[in-house]
Design a protein around this motif. Structure first.
Motif, PDB file in Angstrom:
ATOM      1  N   ILE A  69      35.324  38.452  35.338  1.00  0.00           N
ATOM      2  CA  ILE A  69      36.105  39.258  35.957  1.00  0.00           C
ATOM      3  C   ILE A  69      37.161  38.167  36.876  1.00  0.00           C
ATOM      4  CG2 ILE A  69      36.664  41.391  37.871  1.00  0.00           C
ATOM      5  CD1 ILE A  69      33.811  41.948  37.263  1.00  0.00           C
ATOM      6  N   ALA A  70      36.886  37.886  37.475  1.00  0.00           N
ATOM      7  CA  ALA A  70      37.176  36.736  38.193  1.00  0.00           C
ATOM      8  C   ALA A  70      38.702  35.292  36.841  1.00  0.00           C
ATOM      9  CB  ALA A  70      36.355  35.415  39.155  1.00  0.00           C
ATOM     10  N   ASP A  71      37.715  35.336  36.168  1.00  0.00           N
ATOM     11  CA  ASP A  71      38.095  34.357  34.947  1.00  0.00           C
ATOM     12  C   ASP A  71      39.883  34.798  34.734  1.00  0.00           C
ATOM     13  OD1 ASP A  71      37.423  32.141  35.635  1.00  0.00           O
ATOM     14  OD2 ASP A  71      35.362  32.340  33.718  1.00  0.00           O
ATOM     15  N   ALA A  72      39.327  36.232  34.444  1.00  0.00           N
ATOM     16  CA  ALA A  72      40.505  37.182  33.849  1.00  0.00           C
ATOM     17  C   ALA A  72      41.438  37.662  35.354  1.00  0.00           C
ATOM     18  CB  ALA A  72      39.629  38.817  32.735  1.00  0.00           C
ATOM     19  N   PHE A  73      41.254  37.168  36.327  1.00  0.00           N
ATOM     20  CA  PHE A  73      41.897  37.288  37.430  1.00  0.00           C
ATOM     21  C   PHE A  73      42.478  36.283  37.200  1.00  0.00           C
ATOM     22  CE2 PHE A  73      42.843  37.455  41.511  1.00  0.00           C
ATOM     23  CZ  PHE A  73      43.312  38.836  42.301  1.00  0.00           C
ATOM     24  N   GLU A  74      41.650  35.217  37.777  1.00  0.00           N
ATOM     25  CA  GLU A  74      43.185  34.071  37.590  1.00  0.00           C
ATOM     26  C   GLU A  74      44.017  33.586  36.597  1.00  0.00           C
ATOM     27  OE1 GLU A  74      39.201  31.085  38.134  1.00  0.00           O
ATOM     28  OE2 GLU A  74      39.521  31.945  40.151  1.00  0.00           O
ATOM     29  N   VAL A  75      44.111  34.374  35.877  1.00  0.00           N
ATOM     30  CA  VAL A  75      45.081  34.023  35.380  1.00  0.00           C
ATOM     31  C   VAL A  75      46.157  34.974  35.319  1.00  0.00           C
ATOM     32  CG1 VAL A  75      46.078  35.088  32.865  1.00  0.00           C
ATOM     33  CG2 VAL A  75      43.970  34.033  32.416  1.00  0.00           C
ATOM     34  N   PHE A  76      46.211  35.365  36.142  1.00  0.00           N
ATOM     35  CA  PHE A  76      47.443  35.759  36.548  1.00  0.00           C
ATOM     36  C   PHE A  76      47.994  35.676  38.332  1.00  0.00           C
ATOM     37  CE2 PHE A  76      46.462  38.688  33.448  1.00  0.00           C
ATOM     38  CZ  PHE A  76      47.616  38.606  32.686  1.00  0.00           C
ATOM     39  N   VAL A 133      41.587  48.820  45.920  1.00  0.00           N
ATOM     40  CA  VAL A 133      41.314  47.385  45.868  1.00  0.00           C
ATOM     41  C   VAL A 133      42.523  46.837  46.934  1.00  0.00           C
ATOM     42  CG1 VAL A 133      40.113  47.102  44.395  1.00  0.00           C
ATOM     43  CG2 VAL A 133      41.752  46.627  43.656  1.00  0.00           C
ATOM     44  N   GLU A 134      44.421  46.638  46.908  1.00  0.00           N
ATOM     45  CA  GLU A 134      45.259  46.379  47.214  1.00  0.00           C
ATOM     46  C   GLU A 134      44.859  46.009  48.998  1.00  0.00           C
ATOM     47  OE1 GLU A 134      50.067  47.511  47.480  1.00  0.00           O
ATOM     48  OE2 GLU A 134      48.328  49.443  47.370  1.00  0.00           O
ATOM     49  N   PHE A 136      38.912  43.199  44.531  1.00  0.00           N
ATOM     50  CA  PHE A 136      39.298  42.885  43.457  1.00  0.00           C
ATOM     51  C   PHE A 136      37.871  43.113  42.579  1.00  0.00           C
ATOM     52  CE2 PHE A 136      40.047  41.898  38.936  1.00  0.00           C
ATOM     53  CZ  PHE A 136      40.992  43.592  38.324  1.00  0.00           C
ATOM     54  N   LEU A 137      36.959  41.364  43.117  1.00  0.00           N
ATOM     55  CA  LEU A 137      36.035  41.759  42.037  1.00  0.00           C
ATOM     56  C   LEU A 137      34.421  42.356  42.711  1.00  0.00           C
ATOM     57  CD1 LEU A 137      34.485  39.808  40.663  1.00  0.00           C
ATOM     58  CD2 LEU A 137      33.748  38.412  42.374  1.00  0.00           C
ATOM     59  N   PRO A 138      33.850  43.144  44.069  1.00  0.00           N
ATOM     60  CA  PRO A 138      33.148  43.561  43.609  1.00  0.00           C
ATOM     61  C   PRO A 138      33.303  45.213  43.254  1.00  0.00           C
ATOM     62  CG  PRO A 138      33.860  42.948  45.518  1.00  0.00           C
ATOM     63  CD  PRO A 138      34.502  42.553  44.892  1.00  0.00           C
ATOM     64  N   TYR A 139      34.431  45.991  43.081  1.00  0.00           N
ATOM     65  CA  TYR A 139      35.364  47.265  42.314  1.00  0.00           C
ATOM     66  C   TYR A 139      34.877  46.630  41.770  1.00  0.00           C
ATOM     67  CZ  TYR A 139      37.440  51.464  42.617  1.00  0.00           C
ATOM     68  OH  TYR A 139      38.079  52.642  42.052  1.00  0.00           O
ATOM     69  N   ILE A 140      35.921  46.322  40.456  1.00  0.00           N
ATOM     70  CA  ILE A 140      36.202  46.508  38.508  1.00  0.00           C
ATOM     71  C   ILE A 140      34.513  46.221  38.943  1.00  0.00           C
ATOM     72  CG2 ILE A 140      36.736  44.469  36.781  1.00  0.00           C
ATOM     73  CD1 ILE A 140      38.068  46.946  38.617  1.00  0.00           C
ATOM     74  N   SER A 141      33.568  45.250  39.493  1.00  0.00           N
ATOM     75  CA  SER A 141      32.409  44.733  38.838  1.00  0.00           C
ATOM     76  C   SER A 141      31.364  45.997  39.084  1.00  0.00           C
ATOM     77  CB  SER A 141      31.278  43.777  39.766  1.00  0.00           C
ATOM     78  OG  SER A 141      30.566  43.614  39.060  1.00  0.00           O
TER      79      SER A 141
END
Length: 201
Positions: A21-28, A64-65, A78-83
């Motif tokens: 999840i963190a890797d996908a997030f960090e792309v943006f 998560v905003e 974002f991380l705990p919610y999407i997890s």
């Protein structure tokens, strides 16, 4: 603590699912400050292999905003919610069988195809409507250029890429959950309850 100090705090990554999840997030995360624009949420979540509707993407954004910085989302929220969403198997893509059943429902004459007009109407007027760009992109893949129809079994086969093993984020979540140690159950004897009650009295 000011915003810059909060952004500098590392976000702990506890398992392979959180790393994905963190890797996908960090792309943006173009600024490198562990934040993304809320407009990227749908792309990130869908990039992980989830299929939320636009309404569900909006629910994620609301949850998560960053309350201090409207329009942005910090990885720590974002991380705990999407997890959790992935662990609960929410927003999983439809199986080929479910898609075929849906096409059969629409194809009442059981011809094995739908007309371009029928698909266009369904995709722009029912459920969560496609915009024109989305419809054009779909039809480019779905339409048989010779018959100008959508042979849906062929289309489903083109669509269906089922990642194997842990390339499927839901399989990864299942493994991470299975590896968690069982919760520690603390048992107390009746004598300790009675002793505590006697001390209170």
């Amino acid at each position: 603590m000011d915003d810059d100090e909060e952004l500098a705090i590392p976000v702990p990554i506890n398992n392979d699912l959180e790393r994905r999840i963190a890797d996908a997030f960090e792309v943006f995360d173009h600024a490198g400050n562990k934040t993304v624009d809320v407009r990227e949420v749908g792309t990130i979540v869908r990039g992980l292999g989830c299929c939320p509707t636009e309404a569900e993407v909006q629910e994620i954004i609301v949850a998560v905003e960053d309350p201090e910085t409207a329009g942005s989302i910090h990885l720590s929220r974002f991380l705990p919610y999407i997890s959790q969403i992935i662990t609960e198997h929410k927003y999983e893509p439809a199986s080929p069988e479910e898609l075929l059943k849906a096409f059969h429902t629409v194809d009442v004459e059981q011809r094995g195809f739908l007309t371009k007009e029928c698909v266009s109407t369904l995709m722009t007027q029912g459920g969560e409507p496609f915009n024109q760009d989305e419809l054009d992109e779909m039809l480019e893949i779905a339409i048989d250029p010779h018959t100008q129809t959508v042979p849906y079994e062929y289309y489903i086969n083109q669509l269906m890429y089922e990642p194997e093993g842990e390339h499927n984020v839901y399989n990864l979540a299942d493994r991470v959950e299975a590896e968690k140690p069982p919760p520690v159950i603390v048992t107390r004897r009746m004598s300790s309850y009675l002793k505590n009650a006697a001390n209170i009295l």
